[in-house]
Design a protein around this motif. Structure first.
Motif, short mmCIF file in Angstrom:
data_model
loop_
_atom_site.label_atom_id
_atom_site.label_comp_id
_atom_site.label_asym_id
_atom_site.label_seq_id
_atom_site.Cartn_x
_atom_site.Cartn_y
_atom_site.Cartn_z
N TYR A 34 3.46 -77.08 -17.85
CA TYR A 34 3.50 -78.76 -17.18
C TYR A 34 3.07 -79.64 -18.47
CZ TYR A 34 0.03 -76.69 -13.89
OH TYR A 34 -0.77 -75.76 -13.54
N SER A 35 4.43 -80.35 -17.83
CA SER A 35 4.42 -81.97 -19.22
C SER A 35 4.06 -82.65 -18.70
CB SER A 35 5.86 -81.82 -19.24
OG SER A 35 6.84 -80.70 -19.46
N VAL A 36 3.76 -83.89 -19.76
CA VAL A 36 3.89 -85.46 -19.52
C VAL A 36 4.77 -86.44 -18.19
CG1 VAL A 36 4.48 -86.34 -21.72
CG2 VAL A 36 2.28 -87.50 -19.92
N GLY A 37 4.56 -86.58 -17.32
CA GLY A 37 5.58 -87.37 -16.94
C GLY A 37 6.16 -87.14 -15.53
N ARG A 38 5.82 -85.12 -15.75
CA ARG A 38 6.07 -84.92 -13.97
C ARG A 38 4.70 -84.74 -13.14
NH1 ARG A 38 8.73 -79.76 -16.07
NH2 ARG A 38 8.43 -78.78 -13.67
N GLU A 39 5.09 -84.51 -12.18
CA GLU A 39 3.88 -84.67 -11.37
C GLU A 39 3.19 -82.96 -11.18
OE1 GLU A 39 2.92 -84.89 -6.17
OE2 GLU A 39 5.24 -85.46 -6.78
N ALA A 50 -4.93 -79.70 -15.28
CA ALA A 50 -3.90 -80.27 -15.66
C ALA A 50 -3.24 -81.75 -15.21
CB ALA A 50 -2.25 -79.49 -15.57
N ARG A 51 -4.21 -82.20 -13.87
CA ARG A 51 -4.04 -83.53 -13.68
C ARG A 51 -5.04 -84.10 -14.52
NH1 ARG A 51 -2.92 -82.20 -8.76
NH2 ARG A 51 -4.71 -80.84 -8.64
N ARG A 52 -6.49 -83.79 -15.21
CA ARG A 52 -7.62 -84.59 -15.69
C ARG A 52 -7.07 -84.26 -17.19
NH1 ARG A 52 -12.95 -81.13 -13.56
NH2 ARG A 52 -12.73 -81.44 -11.24
N LEU A 53 -6.70 -83.38 -18.22
CA LEU A 53 -5.74 -83.69 -19.11
C LEU A 53 -5.05 -84.81 -19.43
CD1 LEU A 53 -5.91 -80.01 -19.60
CD2 LEU A 53 -7.70 -81.21 -21.47
N ARG A 56 -6.93 -87.98 -19.06
CA ARG A 56 -7.37 -88.26 -20.37
C ARG A 56 -6.19 -89.19 -21.70
NH1 ARG A 56 -6.06 -86.53 -25.41
NH2 ARG A 56 -8.13 -86.34 -26.61
N GLY A 57 -5.38 -88.49 -21.47
CA GLY A 57 -4.33 -89.50 -22.36
C GLY A 57 -3.88 -88.46 -23.36
N GLY A 58 -3.08 -88.90 -24.57
CA GLY A 58 -2.98 -88.16 -25.69
C GLY A 58 -2.19 -86.65 -25.76
N ILE A 59 -1.53 -86.35 -24.61
CA ILE A 59 -1.24 -85.35 -24.46
C ILE A 59 0.27 -85.37 -23.89
CG2 ILE A 59 -1.38 -82.87 -23.57
CD1 ILE A 59 -4.01 -83.28 -23.05
N ASP A 60 1.35 -84.13 -24.80
CA ASP A 60 2.63 -84.42 -23.94
C ASP A 60 2.67 -83.01 -23.10
OD1 ASP A 60 3.20 -86.41 -25.36
OD2 ASP A 60 4.58 -84.93 -27.24
N ALA A 61 1.87 -81.96 -23.62
CA ALA A 61 2.12 -81.34 -23.18
C ALA A 61 1.17 -79.79 -22.03
CB ALA A 61 3.77 -79.85 -23.03
N ILE A 62 0.85 -79.26 -21.66
CA ILE A 62 0.11 -77.70 -21.01
C ILE A 62 0.71 -76.56 -20.71
CG2 ILE A 62 -2.10 -77.25 -19.31
CD1 ILE A 62 -1.76 -80.67 -19.00
N HIS A 63 0.15 -75.35 -21.45
CA HIS A 63 0.34 -73.84 -20.81
C HIS A 63 -0.60 -73.32 -20.70
CE1 HIS A 63 1.61 -70.33 -21.60
NE2 HIS A 63 2.75 -69.90 -20.44
N VAL A 64 -1.14 -72.71 -19.49
CA VAL A 64 -1.94 -72.41 -19.56
C VAL A 64 -1.12 -70.18 -19.11
CG1 VAL A 64 -4.24 -71.51 -18.15
CG2 VAL A 64 -2.88 -74.14 -18.29
N ASN A 65 -2.12 -69.18 -19.61
CA ASN A 65 -1.74 -67.80 -19.12
C ASN A 65 -3.05 -67.90 -19.02
OD1 ASN A 65 -0.90 -65.14 -18.23
ND2 ASN A 65 -0.18 -65.00 -20.66
N SER A 66 -3.15 -67.00 -17.65
CA SER A 66 -5.05 -66.55 -17.73
C SER A 66 -5.94 -67.42 -18.24
CB SER A 66 -4.79 -64.81 -17.90
OG SER A 66 -5.94 -64.50 -17.55
N ASN A 67 -6.23 -66.97 -19.06
CA ASN A 67 -7.54 -67.55 -19.28
C ASN A 67 -6.72 -68.53 -21.13
OD1 ASN A 67 -7.88 -65.38 -21.45
ND2 ASN A 67 -9.67 -65.15 -21.78
#
Length: 106
Positions: A34-39, A50-53, A56-67
């Motif tokens: 997930y990247s900031v600015g993309r739904e 991802a939505r909650r993070l 919160r603000g201050g985050i550019d990207a999130i990557h999740v793999n399993s745990n």
């Protein structure tokens, strides 16, 4: 109600990148990015996280793999409160929220 997620924060070799290990898989065997600015579409737990993070603000990207959750902080972003957002992902009724009851006979 719900169960808190156990969260362990791990440092990475890249400044501004934090890795979190949790006690359950939220993507199965797949990767999600997930990247900031993309739904963030979808209703899965990983989408909600991802939505909650991002909210919160201050985050550019999130990557999740399993745990494993990897968070790329925005410039000037901090890790404050990220672990709590992850830990409370499956908590549905917080303090002060009235839990609905089912009337007898239903």
């Amino acid at each position: 109600m719900g169960q808190p997620v156990t969260v362990v924060e791990r440092a990475t070799s890249r400044p501004g990148v934090i890795r979190y290990e949790i006690n359950r898989s939220i993507t199965g065997t797949g990767h999600e990015h997930y990247s900031v600015g993309r739904e963030v579409a979808g209703e899965r737990p990983v989408d909600e996280l991802a939505r909650r993070l991002f909210d919160r603000g201050g985050i550019d990207a999130i990557h999740v793999n399993s745990n494993i959750i990897t968070v790329d902080l925005a410039k000037g972003g901090t890790r404050d409160g990220i672990d709590d957002l992850i830990a409370n992902l499956f908590i549905y009724y917080g303090p002060g929220v009235e839990v609905p009851t089912i009337p007898e006979g239903d």
